[in-house]
Design a protein around this motif. Structure first.
Motif, PDB file in Angstrom:
ATOM      1  N   UNK A  95       0.492 -27.340  -7.437  1.00 20.76           N
ATOM      2  CA  UNK A  95       1.204 -27.477  -8.711  1.00 20.76           C
ATOM      3  C   UNK A  95       2.317 -26.433  -8.741  1.00 20.76           C
ATOM      4  N   UNK A  96       3.505 -26.870  -9.133  1.00 25.40           N
ATOM      5  CA  UNK A  96       4.645 -25.951  -9.176  1.00 25.40           C
ATOM      6  C   UNK A  96       4.786 -25.359 -10.575  1.00 25.40           C
ATOM      7  N   UNK A  97       4.954 -24.040 -10.635  1.00 30.40           N
ATOM      8  CA  UNK A  97       5.182 -23.329 -11.890  1.00 30.40           C
ATOM      9  C   UNK A  97       6.393 -22.413 -11.699  1.00 30.40           C
ATOM     10  N   UNK A  98       7.226 -22.321 -12.719  1.00 34.21           N
ATOM     11  CA  UNK A  98       8.438 -21.494 -12.633  1.00 34.21           C
ATOM     12  C   UNK A  98       8.444 -20.450 -13.740  1.00 34.21           C
ATOM     13  N   UNK A  99       8.695 -19.207 -13.355  1.00 36.81           N
ATOM     14  CA  UNK A  99       8.839 -18.107 -14.318  1.00 36.81           C
ATOM     15  C   UNK A  99      10.262 -17.570 -14.237  1.00 36.81           C
ATOM     16  N   UNK A 100      10.773 -17.101 -15.359  1.00 33.49           N
ATOM     17  CA  UNK A 100      12.127 -16.541 -15.387  1.00 33.49           C
ATOM     18  C   UNK A 100      12.116 -15.200 -16.103  1.00 33.49           C
ATOM     19  N   UNK A 101      13.113 -14.392 -15.798  1.00 33.73           N
ATOM     20  CA  UNK A 101      13.205 -13.059 -16.382  1.00 33.73           C
ATOM     21  C   UNK A 101      14.661 -12.614 -16.364  1.00 33.73           C
ATOM     22  N   UNK A 102      15.011 -11.682 -17.260  1.00 28.90           N
ATOM     23  CA  UNK A 102      16.358 -11.124 -17.312  1.00 28.90           C
ATOM     24  C   UNK A 102      16.276  -9.609 -17.390  1.00 28.90           C
ATOM     25  N   UNK A 103      17.000  -8.951 -16.520  1.00 25.44           N
ATOM     26  CA  UNK A 103      17.079  -7.490 -16.506  1.00 25.44           C
ATOM     27  C   UNK A 103      18.537  -7.104 -16.740  1.00 25.44           C
TER      28      UNK A 103
END
Length: 214
Positions: free
Chosen positions: A190-198
């Motif tokens: 199963x594909x899961x995507x996480x995102x973040x901003x620095x």
């Protein structure tokens, strides 16, 4: 005293009174004119200039830690830079390093793999976002991906290139594509995507007008 001498004396007195009145008029209100209002003085006031807006910097202390969630995957990510913040100038090559581990819930023994990590640097200036720099991509060279389930970890260093000289800070937009086994022995994922901003501040170049040392 004859009538002619009295007339002459009266005329002289009138002339003296007129001369005195004219002299006092030229010097302002007469001393006996207690009801005269003083002339108001004109004052000018200066409007204080607005204080500059503080520039955000998530790496001001040297590093930052984030907790990201993507479906069943929880990722702990540490970000830092080996380049000191005063050297994060517009023209410099600015490295950003990261280290990641993950957990999965429920933990039935399935593994978590990182298929791809992407960083896009978007400079920010007084008028908002500028054109983004070219995306930097770390695509896994092994199938199904890099094993990132704790105690295994993933580490990488991306580089932020030159940005416009009027940029005040840069937003580093990260995305992570995970593959999670559906069962501990399955070849299906199963594909899961996480995102973040620095966000990192851009320092003034040495010798520039905005250099605080000058």
């Amino acid at each position: 005293m004859g009538p002619h001498r009295r007339a002459a004396a009266g005329a002289a007195s009138s002339a003296l009174a007129l001369t005195l009145a004219l002299a006092l008029t030229g010097c302002g209100p007469a001393p006996w004119d207690f009801g005269a209002e003083p002339t108001p003085s004109t004052t000018t006031s200066s409007t204080p200039s607005a204080a500059p807006t503080p520039v955000p910097n998530d790496l001001s202390s040297g590093s930052t830690e984030r907790e990201l969630v993507a479906g069943a995957v929880a990722a702990s990510v540490d970000y830092w830079s080996n380049l000191s913040m005063d050297r994060w100038t517009a023209e410099a090559l600015k490295p950003v390093s990261l280290s990641m581990t993950t957990t999965v819930t429920p933990d039935d023994g399935q593994k978590v793999y990182l298929q791809r990590a992407v960083m896009v640097a978007v400079p920010q200036g007084p008028d908002g976002a500028m054109a983004p720099l070219e995306a930097q991509v770390d695509q896994s060279s092994v199938a199904p991906g890099y094993l990132v389930l704790a105690p295994y970890s993933y580490s990488q260093t991306f580089n932020v290139g030159s940005v416009p000289t009027d940029a005040t800070h840069v937003q580093l937009q990260f995305s992570y594509d995970f593959l999670v086994q559906t069962t501990p022995t399955s070849n299906e994922f199963a594909k899961q995507t996480a995102s973040d901003t620095v966000t990192v501040a851009i320092a003034a170049a040495p010798g520039s007008e905005s250099d605080p040392e000058e």
